[in-house]
Design a protein around this motif. Structure first.
Motif, PDB file in Angstrom:
ATOM      1  N   MET A 816     -91.174  -5.680 -71.212  1.00  0.00           N
ATOM      2  CA  MET A 816     -91.288  -4.702 -70.122  1.00  0.00           C
ATOM      3  C   MET A 816     -91.685  -3.341 -70.701  1.00  0.00           C
ATOM      4  SD  MET A 816     -87.842  -5.925 -68.094  1.00  0.00           S
ATOM      5  CE  MET A 816     -88.014  -4.740 -66.787  1.00  0.00           C
ATOM      6  N   ARG A 817     -92.973  -3.215 -71.066  1.00  0.00           N
ATOM      7  CA  ARG A 817     -93.509  -1.992 -71.666  1.00  0.00           C
ATOM      8  C   ARG A 817     -94.894  -1.709 -71.089  1.00  0.00           C
ATOM      9  NH1 ARG A 817     -91.810  -0.368 -76.557  1.00  0.00           N
ATOM     10  NH2 ARG A 817     -93.971  -0.031 -77.211  1.00  0.00           N
ATOM     11  N   ARG A 818     -94.992  -1.733 -69.765  1.00  0.00           N
ATOM     12  CA  ARG A 818     -96.299  -1.611 -69.136  1.00  0.00           C
ATOM     13  C   ARG A 818     -96.642  -0.189 -68.719  1.00  0.00           C
ATOM     14  NH1 ARG A 818     -94.393  -6.262 -65.154  1.00  0.00           N
ATOM     15  NH2 ARG A 818     -92.636  -4.818 -65.323  1.00  0.00           N
ATOM     16  N   SER A 819     -95.707   0.740 -68.762  1.00  0.00           N
ATOM     17  CA  SER A 819     -95.943   2.129 -68.374  1.00  0.00           C
ATOM     18  C   SER A 819     -95.099   3.028 -69.269  1.00  0.00           C
ATOM     19  CB  SER A 819     -95.585   2.346 -66.898  1.00  0.00           C
ATOM     20  OG  SER A 819     -94.190   2.153 -66.693  1.00  0.00           O
ATOM     21  N   PRO A 820     -95.407   4.332 -69.330  1.00  0.00           N
ATOM     22  CA  PRO A 820     -94.579   5.231 -70.159  1.00  0.00           C
ATOM     23  C   PRO A 820     -93.100   5.215 -69.773  1.00  0.00           C
ATOM     24  CG  PRO A 820     -96.644   6.300 -69.577  1.00  0.00           C
ATOM     25  CD  PRO A 820     -96.604   5.021 -68.807  1.00  0.00           C
ATOM     26  N   MET A 821     -92.797   5.126 -68.477  1.00  0.00           N
ATOM     27  CA  MET A 821     -91.405   5.103 -68.067  1.00  0.00           C
ATOM     28  C   MET A 821     -90.724   3.824 -68.555  1.00  0.00           C
ATOM     29  SD  MET A 821     -89.737   5.551 -64.265  1.00  0.00           S
ATOM     30  CE  MET A 821     -90.398   4.028 -63.654  1.00  0.00           C
ATOM     31  N   GLU A 822     -91.427   2.690 -68.496  1.00  0.00           N
ATOM     32  CA  GLU A 822     -90.839   1.450 -68.982  1.00  0.00           C
ATOM     33  C   GLU A 822     -90.677   1.466 -70.499  1.00  0.00           C
ATOM     34  OE1 GLU A 822     -93.079  -1.866 -67.629  1.00  0.00           O
ATOM     35  OE2 GLU A 822     -92.302  -1.765 -65.572  1.00  0.00           O
ATOM     36  N   VAL A 823     -91.593   2.119 -71.217  1.00  0.00           N
ATOM     37  CA  VAL A 823     -91.450   2.222 -72.672  1.00  0.00           C
ATOM     38  C   VAL A 823     -90.180   2.977 -73.028  1.00  0.00           C
ATOM     39  CG1 VAL A 823     -92.452   3.257 -74.738  1.00  0.00           C
ATOM     40  CG2 VAL A 823     -93.905   2.002 -73.151  1.00  0.00           C
ATOM     41  N   LEU A 824     -89.938   4.115 -72.343  1.00  0.00           N
ATOM     42  CA  LEU A 824     -88.743   4.908 -72.633  1.00  0.00           C
ATOM     43  C   LEU A 824     -87.472   4.183 -72.200  1.00  0.00           C
ATOM     44  CD1 LEU A 824     -90.064   8.428 -71.557  1.00  0.00           C
ATOM     45  CD2 LEU A 824     -89.802   7.540 -73.872  1.00  0.00           C
ATOM     46  N   MET A 825     -87.524   3.458 -71.073  1.00  0.00           N
ATOM     47  CA  MET A 825     -86.352   2.702 -70.640  1.00  0.00           C
ATOM     48  C   MET A 825     -86.045   1.561 -71.601  1.00  0.00           C
ATOM     49  SD  MET A 825     -86.333   2.460 -66.496  1.00  0.00           S
ATOM     50  CE  MET A 825     -85.985   3.901 -65.483  1.00  0.00           C
ATOM     51  N   GLU A 826     -87.090   0.885 -72.076  1.00  0.00           N
ATOM     52  CA  GLU A 826     -86.871  -0.220 -73.012  1.00  0.00           C
ATOM     53  C   GLU A 826     -86.283   0.289 -74.323  1.00  0.00           C
ATOM     54  OE1 GLU A 826     -87.870  -2.814 -76.371  1.00  0.00           O
ATOM     55  OE2 GLU A 826     -88.820  -0.892 -75.905  1.00  0.00           O
ATOM     56  N   ARG A 827     -86.745   1.489 -74.742  1.00  0.00           N
ATOM     57  CA  ARG A 827     -86.200   2.090 -75.966  1.00  0.00           C
ATOM     58  C   ARG A 827     -84.717   2.447 -75.782  1.00  0.00           C
ATOM     59  NH1 ARG A 827     -86.983   2.501 -81.436  1.00  0.00           N
ATOM     60  NH2 ARG A 827     -86.089   4.438 -82.197  1.00  0.00           N
ATOM     61  N   GLY A 828     -84.388   3.039 -74.643  1.00  0.00           N
ATOM     62  CA  GLY A 828     -82.994   3.379 -74.382  1.00  0.00           C
ATOM     63  C   GLY A 828     -82.106   2.160 -74.227  1.00  0.00           C
ATOM     64  N   ARG A 829     -82.644   1.092 -73.616  1.00  0.00           N
ATOM     65  CA  ARG A 829     -81.840  -0.127 -73.444  1.00  0.00           C
ATOM     66  C   ARG A 829     -81.569  -0.783 -74.800  1.00  0.00           C
ATOM     67  NH1 ARG A 829     -78.196  -2.716 -72.415  1.00  0.00           N
ATOM     68  NH2 ARG A 829     -77.954  -4.385 -70.879  1.00  0.00           N
ATOM     69  N   GLN A 830     -82.565  -0.758 -75.694  1.00  0.00           N
ATOM     70  CA  GLN A 830     -82.332  -1.312 -77.038  1.00  0.00           C
ATOM     71  C   GLN A 830     -81.232  -0.533 -77.765  1.00  0.00           C
ATOM     72  OE1 GLN A 830     -84.963  -2.873 -79.914  1.00  0.00           O
ATOM     73  NE2 GLN A 830     -86.771  -2.683 -78.581  1.00  0.00           N
ATOM     74  N   TRP A 831     -81.276   0.780 -77.660  1.00  0.00           N
ATOM     75  CA  TRP A 831     -80.259   1.599 -78.317  1.00  0.00           C
ATOM     76  C   TRP A 831     -78.871   1.294 -77.757  1.00  0.00           C
ATOM     77  CZ3 TRP A 831     -78.449   7.006 -76.904  1.00  0.00           C
ATOM     78  CH2 TRP A 831     -77.604   7.512 -77.897  1.00  0.00           C
ATOM     79  N   GLY A 832     -78.775   1.154 -76.432  1.00  0.00           N
ATOM     80  CA  GLY A 832     -77.490   0.854 -75.814  1.00  0.00           C
ATOM     81  C   GLY A 832     -76.933  -0.491 -76.260  1.00  0.00           C
ATOM     82  N   VAL A 833     -77.786  -1.502 -76.312  1.00  0.00           N
ATOM     83  CA  VAL A 833     -77.328  -2.821 -76.767  1.00  0.00           C
ATOM     84  C   VAL A 833     -76.894  -2.762 -78.226  1.00  0.00           C
ATOM     85  CG1 VAL A 833     -78.068  -5.186 -77.194  1.00  0.00           C
ATOM     86  CG2 VAL A 833     -78.695  -4.058 -75.059  1.00  0.00           C
ATOM     87  N   ALA A 834     -77.642  -2.032 -79.058  1.00  0.00           N
ATOM     88  CA  ALA A 834     -77.350  -1.989 -80.493  1.00  0.00           C
ATOM     89  C   ALA A 834     -75.999  -1.333 -80.772  1.00  0.00           C
ATOM     90  CB  ALA A 834     -78.471  -1.242 -81.219  1.00  0.00           C
ATOM     91  N   TYR A 835     -75.754  -0.153 -80.191  1.00  0.00           N
ATOM     92  CA  TYR A 835     -74.492   0.520 -80.538  1.00  0.00           C
ATOM     93  C   TYR A 835     -73.288  -0.165 -79.890  1.00  0.00           C
ATOM     94  CZ  TYR A 835     -73.744   3.135 -76.122  1.00  0.00           C
ATOM     95  OH  TYR A 835     -73.477   3.504 -74.832  1.00  0.00           O
ATOM     96  N   ARG A 836     -73.450  -0.746 -78.690  1.00  0.00           N
ATOM     97  CA  ARG A 836     -72.328  -1.432 -78.064  1.00  0.00           C
ATOM     98  C   ARG A 836     -71.977  -2.722 -78.811  1.00  0.00           C
ATOM     99  NH1 ARG A 836     -72.806  -1.868 -71.666  1.00  0.00           N
ATOM    100  NH2 ARG A 836     -70.750  -2.784 -72.068  1.00  0.00           N
TER     101      ARG A 836
END
Length: 855
Positions: A816-836
């Motif tokens: 899910m990286r089809r637009s700038p907003m999705e790129v930033l959301m995917e980056r934030g979701r990865q960070w959230g999964v990693a630290y949790r």
């Protein structure tokens, strides 16, 4: 005159709410009585079964009205046919048969209920309006503050350039701790420096851990500051509880600051004191011992509050009236003395001093700590002989001279406090004198008894004049007295009567004054209110923030007006475009406030720390606005999205959960994910770099590109992370950078704007457990939104699974990286999964190794 008479008669013409309600109630009662008897049946009914006797009785009661209306009765008028109302409200089972009266009564009751409801809504709106007024004003002031800062920054660029071009000396600013030679500017700078230091007292005490408890504290320590010009900072903390009222200690401390004889200075030292006003002074100290010249010019100011006294001081770095400050060593020191009321004859005195050391004075923390211990700072024992007996090494003569001065200051404060306590108890408690005074001075009860006996004697004398003459003869001389006329006897009786009345009046006055005195003593002896809750502290801090913002707004408005006049004049004079901004002495100060980083290494590091520290100061307000105060036991997983006035959308990601492990077990994996990016995948077309500023500060750069509608759009996300370790909790802050001089391609494409905080603090009732709170703000600009809709953004956030109890899998969102907003959301979701996931694994391993004891 006529208007005045009309106004006086208006209250007879206009009924009040109470009168109107009474009349409406009376009307309803009349309608009920008409409905219950047979009057309306005889007057309004058309039935043939109507009793004729009832009609005759009613006609006789209204005979006069019928006679007057007789001519009109002979005229036949066409009868109007009444339309049949199908949906008419049915009559009640018991009551009036007159539908008009019944509907009128129902209308009145309905109106009364509506009036009551509207009054209740109005009352609730007033309460809610007053509750949110402070928050609205504060929010408006902060927004205006940001706009004014940007306006001042834009205008300051041209002004600084023109000042450098015309070789104009920059005006002295109080924020740089410099004093001008002009008297008005000098006095204004002294008060501004003192007030600024006073406003920092609460934050400094919080960082030092002095607000969490009231225990006695004696701490002297040397701390390292590798990222600043001053490599080491010395901290001295003393907290004691003198058994006297707080104002006694406050006056003693201020007297020690104002007196030149309070401290035993060396023979090579001199000090002058300039009294600006009764609560402000300026000290100038010079010491030429040990082959060095030490200068220390200090501003001191006293602040008297309801239940405490605060004394704040700060050293001046430059004084135009004392040019010799540039020669020799210059002391930098600031601190606070806070004396708080703890009840009757009990107070708490806290002294907190901070002394930064330049690297030329000392660059070894352990050596500085040993020097502090040698002088025995912050210890109850130790005398003057310990100061003068210290050996002086020429290599560290400046440091030893500085510590010698500080030790003299500490001993002077200690002597002043001890003398104040002794003087207080000497004046208040002297048992022998008090015992003798009790034998010499009659008590109130004895005095009242004697006055009553005297009044009874006067009554006896007034009622029996012969007895009075006999008493007078008994105490008269042996010579025979002449008879006293009756009129003189009456005159004496009148005098005695007035004397008796005066005595009674005085007795009443004594009783009243004693009662008032007892009331004042009880009020002064009562402890301060104990209902100062957590919310009261937050409200006080928010009110202080609002006041500071409003004051800064007023100053910024004047600066904008002054700079605008200068800009217009210079543009009209030069007839050319403004020059490009040049790198001046303080040009970076405006840039970091706009979240920009310079290319110069020292300015770049200073801007990174300034941006992080500014976000750290906003943590409490952000948690308050997000509803995370007060601390709650239940877990929180929530996402929000709110439109902003400029068309952008602010998204919030909120997580609060409790872990059954200590604080360090959670903070270590969370910080490791930030520093190492462990568990976060980087796409093939993306570039990620990590710059370590120091052990507690990191700078991440992330760059990628996304193709949408046959157009490649760059996406940038540059983040500053910093860790703060407080005595009772750990705080993590982050903020994105808008512009970086070393990354010029950031000017094109989409830049991610986000900032947030994470706090980890132990549970008060269970130190082996901790609460983890996460709050992240993401600002989505209007030009970067593919669909400017709150529902669309919330749907996207829900699709990515933000802020849920289930940690999730980062691979579910990699595509899910089809637009700038999705790129930033995917980056934030990865960070959230990693630290949790890292926190969960570390907590599970800790509890497996150290299980809870069975109860």
């Amino acid at each position: 005159m006529d208007d005045q008479l009309i106004l006086e008669d208006l209250h007879f013409l206009i009924a009040t709410d109470k009168c109107l309600q009474d009349e409406v109630s009376e009307l309803c009662n009349l309608l009920d009585s008409y409905a219950s008897d047979g009057v309306e049946e005889s007057v309004y009914s058309t039935s043939s079964d109507t009793d004729s006797s009832t009609v005759d009785t009613i006609l006789q009661d209204f005979n006069h009205a019928v006679v007057e209306m007789a001519p009109a009765l002979h005229e036949k008028k066409p009868r109007r046919k009444r339309k049949k109302i199908i949906d008419e409200e049915p009559l009640p089972a018991v009551g009036a048969r007159n539908k008009f009266q019944y509907r009128q009564k129902q209308e009145i009751l309905r109106l009364r209920s509506q009036v009551n409801e509207l009054q209740q809504v109005l009352t609730n709106s007033k309460v809610s309006g007053s509750r949110s007024r402070h928050y609205t004003e504060r929010h408006r002031a902060i927004l205006e503050n940001e706009q004014l800062r940007s306006a001042v920054a834009r205008q300051a660029t041209l002004i600084d350039t023109m000042k450098d071009y015309m070789h104009k000396k920059r005006r002295v600013d109080a924020e740089t701790y410099r004093l001008a030679a002009q008297h008005s500017l000098r006095i204004a700078s002294i008060h501004a420096i003192a007030d600024r230091q006073y406003s920092r007292q609460f934050h400094a005490f919080v960082k030092a851990g002095l607000t969490s408890n009231n225990d006695e504290v004696h701490i002297s320590r040397a701390l390292c500051q590798d990222n600043r010009e001053n490599g080491i900072i010395l901290e001295f903390i003393n907290r004691v509880h003198p058994p006297v009222p707080f104002h006694v200690i406050g006056e003693a401390l201020w007297g020690a600051m104002c007196s030149t004889n309070a401290q035993d200075f060396p023979s090579s030292a001199s000090q002058t004191i300039e009294h600006v006003d009764s609560d402000t002074l300026y000290q100038a100290y010079t010491d030429n011992s040990n082959g060095v010249s030490l200068n220390a010019n200090t501003i001191c100011k006293k602040y008297i509050e309801d239940h405490r006294v605060v004394i704040a001081w700060r050293n001046v770095l430059e004084d135009e009236l004392r040019p010799h400050l540039s020669r020799g060593a210059l002391e930098q020191q600031w601190g606070w003395m806070v004396v708080e009321d703890l009840g009757s004859r009990q107070c708490q005195m806290t002294i907190f001093v901070q002394v930064p050391l330049e690297k030329s004075m000392c660059n070894n923390v352990q050596f500085a700590q040993q020097a502090i211990e040698t002088f025995q700072f912050c210890t109850p024992q130790g005398g003057d002989d310990l100061i003068n007996s210290q050996p002086i090494d020429p290599a560290i003569s400046v440091l030893m001279t500085l510590l010698n001065k500080g030790r003299h200051f500490e001993l002077a404060i200690r002597r002043a406090v001890q003398q104040a306590v002794q003087n207080y108890y000497y004046a208040m408690s002297q048992p022998a004198i008090r015992h003798d005074l009790e034998l010499l001075i009659a008590s109130d009860a004895q005095l009242g008894t004697e006055l009553s006996s005297m009044c009874e004697l006067l009554d006896t004398f007034s009622s029996d004049s012969s007895l009075l003459d006999q008493v007078m003869e008994d105490f008269s001389s042996p010579r025979k007295r002449k008879a006293v006329p009756d009129d003189q006897v009456r005159a004496k009786n009148k005098f005695q009567y007035r004397q008796r009345q005066e005595i009674l009046q005085l007795r009443d006055d004594v009783v009243a004054l004693q009662g008032r005195l007892a009331e004042l003593k009880a009020k002064s002896a009562s402890p301060p209110p104990s209902d100062v809750t957590f919310w009261a502290g937050i409200a006080k801090q928010e009110l202080l923030t609002k006041t500071e913002a409003l004051q800064e707004n007023a100053h910024l408005r004047s600066e904008v007006d002054r700079q605008m006049t200068f800009v217009e004049s210079m543009m009209a004079l030069l007839r050319k475009r403004p020059l490009l901004p040049v790198e001046g002495k303080d040009s970076h100060m405006a840039e970091w406030k706009q979240f920009k980083l310079a290319a110069s290494q020292n300015l770049r590091i200073a801007a990174i720390h300034a941006i992080a520290d500014r976000e750290y100061s906003k943590q409490q307000s952000a948690f308050l606005n997000a509803g995370l105060y007060p601390q709650m036991n239940e877990e929180v997983y929530r996402t929000e999205a709110k439109p902003q006035p400029n068309g952008s959308v602010l998204a919030k990601f909120i997580v609060r959960t409790r872990f059954d492990v200590p604080v360090d077990v959670i903070s270590v994996p969370f910080w490791n994910v930030i520093t190492t990016n462990r568990g976060i995948d980087v796409p093939e077309n993306a570039i990620q770099t990590t710059e370590c500023i120091d052990a507690d500060t990191y700078y991440h750069q992330y760059h990628t590109a996304v193709q949408m509608n046959c157009v490649i759009t760059p996406v940038h996300l540059n983040m500053i992370f910093k860790r703060y370790e407080e005595p009772t909790r750990k705080v993590f802050v982050w903020r994105s950078v808008i512009e970086d001089a070393l990354v010029p391609h950031m000017s094109t494409g989409v830049k991610g704007v986000q900032y947030g905080w994470a706090t980890i603090e132990p549970v008060p009732e269970d130190p082996d457990s901790c609460d983890f709170t996460f709050l992240c703000h993401v600002l989505m600009l209007e030009k970067d939104l593919e669909v400017n809709s709150i529902d669309y953004i919330l749907g996207k956030m829900d699709k990515y699974g933000f802020c849920r109890r289930d940690i999730g899998n980062k691979k579910d969102f990699a595509h899910m990286r089809r637009s700038p907003m999705e790129v930033l959301m995917e980056r934030g979701r990865q960070w959230g999964v990693a630290y949790r996931q890292a926190i969960h694994d570390n907590a599970k391993a800790y509890r497996k190794k150290y299980p809870r004891p069975a109860h």
